[in-house]
Design a protein around this motif. Sequence first.
Motif, short mmCIF file in Angstrom:
data_model
loop_
_atom_site.label_atom_id
_atom_site.label_comp_id
_atom_site.label_asym_id
_atom_site.label_seq_id
_atom_site.Cartn_x
_atom_site.Cartn_y
_atom_site.Cartn_z
N ASN B 101 -19.54 14.37 -86.50
CA ASN B 101 -18.37 14.71 -85.70
C ASN B 101 -17.23 13.76 -86.07
OD1 ASN B 101 -16.45 14.87 -83.67
ND2 ASN B 101 -17.99 15.43 -82.14
N HIS B 236 -19.74 21.27 -86.14
CA HIS B 236 -20.22 21.69 -84.84
C HIS B 236 -21.29 22.78 -85.03
CE1 HIS B 236 -18.92 22.45 -80.42
NE2 HIS B 236 -20.18 22.70 -80.59
N THR B 528 -15.45 16.24 -78.65
CA THR B 528 -15.38 17.68 -78.91
C THR B 528 -14.55 18.40 -77.87
OG1 THR B 528 -17.45 18.01 -77.72
CG2 THR B 528 -17.61 17.78 -80.11
#
Lengths: 543, 543
Positions: B101, B236, B528
């Motif tokens: 991420n 993701h 996120t």
Amino acid sequence: MTQSIFEQGLPQTPANHVALSPLTFIERSASVYPDYPAVVHGEIRRTWAETWQRCRRLASALEKHGILPGQAVAAMLPNVPAMFEAHFGVPLAGCVLNTLNIRLDAEAIAYMLEHGEAKAVLVDPEFAGVIEAAVERLDHKPLLIDVDDALFEGSARRIGELEYEALLAEGDPEYAYTLPKDEWQAISLNYTSGTTGKPKGVVYHHRGAYLNAVSNILEWAMPHHPVYLWTLPMFHCNGWCFPWTIAARAGVSVCLRRVDPKRIMDLIVDEGVSHFSGAPIVLNGLVNLPDEQKRDFDHPVKVTTAGAAPPASVIAGVEQLGIEVTHVYGLTEVYGPVTVCAWREAWDELPLEQRARIKARQGVRYHMLEALCVADPVTLEPVPKDGETIGEILMRGNNVMKGYLKNESATEQALDGGWYHTGDLAVWHPDGYLEIKDRSKDIIISGGENISTIEVEDAIYSHPAVEEAAVVAKPDEKWGETPCAFVKLKVGYGEVTEQEIIEHCREHLARFKVPKNVIFTELPKTSTGKIQKFVLREEARNQ
Amino acid sequence: MTQSIFEQGLPQTPANHVALSPLTFIERSASVYPDYPAVVHGEIRRTWAETWQRCRRLASALEKHGILPGQAVAAMLPNVPAMFEAHFGVPLAGCVLNTLNIRLDAEAIAYMLEHGEAKAVLVDPEFAGVIEAAVERLDHKPLLIDVDDALFEGSARRIGELEYEALLAEGDPEYAYTLPKDEWQAISLNYTSGTTGKPKGVVYHHRGAYLNAVSNILEWAMPHHPVYLWTLPMFHCNGWCFPWTIAARAGVSVCLRRVDPKRIMDLIVDEGVSHFSGAPIVLNGLVNLPDEQKRDFDHPVKVTTAGAAPPASVIAGVEQLGIEVTHVYGLTEVYGPVTVCAWREAWDELPLEQRARIKARQGVRYHMLEALCVADPVTLEPVPKDGETIGEILMRGNNVMKGYLKNESATEQALDGGWYHTGDLAVWHPDGYLEIKDRSKDIIISGGENISTIEVEDAIYSHPAVEEAAVVAKPDEKWGETPCAFVKLKVGYGEVTEQEIIEHCREHLARFKVPKNVIFTELPKTSTGKIQKFVLREEARNQ
């Protein structure tokens, strides 16, 4: 070597590993779209909820009649609702569906029932006589179940212990089925048409049926809720897995007892048929409908065709009707079609003749056929992609059959060396598309040169008087073999001579490929409409 | 019991059993459509043949650098071509792709690199600093590979031993890869965002990646050759498996370094984007574009959205732009989305508000999720389909993760009793569609009654001044817990009081669900973009 950390302590569990089975497709459609139409047949209209209940009733009733998981249940049925239901109800009981070719005679059917050890047979009244005669030959009599059909036009005669609706009435609509624990479990049994020798029993498993059913969707980019017309017999490779495909898409199955071009045209319009499949002869029937039976429609209609390359005139005719043609190719041993002439936009602009030539190729692998190759059948070395060198088509993937029932040697031979050997001979074009030139056993070797009978037939077909043509080898002292043509002429075309056909071929073929003999005749066919070349070879020998 | 004849002498062979792997998709597209566009990024346009060669080069080069099958290769990359290629090149070498991420800090990244034992990291210049700081903390330093990008607007600084293009140049474009022998083999590693506790490493396998990639096609009825815009981060859940989906469809990946509504609009028009995915906030950005940045287009554009239910106003706005919205739901543990609010034609006619309410439901299982259930988390008994009783969402299927890396107890707990336990609480509507009410840990219990924080948030959102809202439990001596709301107001809307929001909620909610406190503030978020309720709970406690 130490094991990867990604392979430690991460076993399969019931939560994250489930056997692939096409039965999960009907389960889903019945739950998500219970009120959507599933089956249409004359006056009959049934939803997915109803169809799902009927399938569970069928499974439950088979169990009540003592039929055990792992046993075969046969179906001698045209494309009626019960045939569609059998594709779910029989495996829901853990049984194996043995679809019988309805064009076969009692002797062939008896062989299959005995070999597959079917414990029950679903029988359409049209075939009551054949089944009765077949069962007479058997030591172990299966349970016979008559399947009445209001659309059967003959006089119905029952031969079984009970009728299908009565059987369903015995069953539990909420039957607590279990899905297979192992996706390698058999789901169906399909006998090859066997132009020579005994038919072989091709066994399919749940994994392959699941994957090929999905691959049908991918190749065709099939939308949700298609309206699928059953021109293709469901007894043929389980209708190319389309019963399961249509269940996955929550589509409509429009049933059809027999191929009748007028009725097909009417159903396309009246039921809004969006998809169907069939041999070029089905398309031909539509093209040749009298004008007053042709009807206008403006919704998109798509057809997949296989079994022979569709001639340019047929493609043109069908496309003029507003139907988009996709050419696919497969065999009983691979769950129906597994290659597709995947279309490229750039080809849209080509003249019809050229488009038809491109479309006549068998093409490239299905998404879910893992490998496809044209190779030397002995060394298994791929042939060059030159469009000329002939090799055998080899296939590898999860939609290659489990094997031939009770025939380990034939299975081993068919699956030898990590490939399924199709017995079909093809060239590989530079763009990676393959094109069939012949069956191994059909190719003619003349003066040491290979002659593709398909190429010679194409040349003959391009003569306007020819309706059907088949070319076989005729033994020849000088050349070893020479091409011998059998031709059926169109009605009312007038006189055509042998010499005229030969002259016509000279214009299109290298001299050594031109038939030495042309015989005008009806062509003998198998029950699935394939021309019986072994009969013609015999005739050619005796000329 | 004797074994069925259909299970005898019919073993798996290399011809009829091949491990499912999404790598076969790119193999096929590169062979069938070599000249079709695969990747677009600024000035870069690459075909499937080129992309396939680059992926094989990558695999070959990783091998040359001593990275072994079964080892992890990490990627700290936005949605650039190298990230797409890594989804094929890394597993082609038998390695496991660990997507990182890009919003995380050095400490979190260091934890993941150490835990996953990554042997190499692909690094975008934007994150060179973070990776440098992360690697400093590691005992075993991975190979660092800089991935230059002409579209990166900052000042690029290289930290690695070599640049990505130089790495590829070392590799063999005809690299003789081997596909996995076992479809259970790991393909990727994705760490959960971990709002509390250490991130967990979710392991995916080839079988699941293959099936979920295909299921994306089925749910969306995705045609051949889609033009897919990468608004969804590939880090993701491997971009919800869409790299493999797009390879199967021979589509185009239009890359995008970061979500920028104007650029998205321009790419939709200029590149003919047909499909994209993203959180409602991405859609919101499009809707709120100034009129002069909105552009007309008349080709069909579809978006799948997940992460939160899209509010009616956003659905209406997006549909007015000409974009069709599909609502899906999933988690990192299940390869991205595995449920879809499958649309029914009859709903087209409903007024927008009602359509939006229906569309906000998480819906039904993907074709390839084998089972989905809302159940009592202890007894695993399904709750009634009454739209009211709250239960936990349970899932079973081949797209449930292989497990958590090096964490057997968490894996066992997550996959206990034959189900994956999502931790999400939902109701089951009479039509079989489920609707999330809350995360297990978020639900408020007030005076013995469950209060869905989502329901309260929906009520607050319907106030025109509210831009964002989150509701958490606040300890209460009398009631146990009471709802406490945190609200961000729209800029320039003017004064709104706590009492006004409470009054507004009274109009929409049962009295016991109305927040006792409303705090106007910015909402804390994870990398996120998820609201960090655990931070808010702490704040509520201290109010």
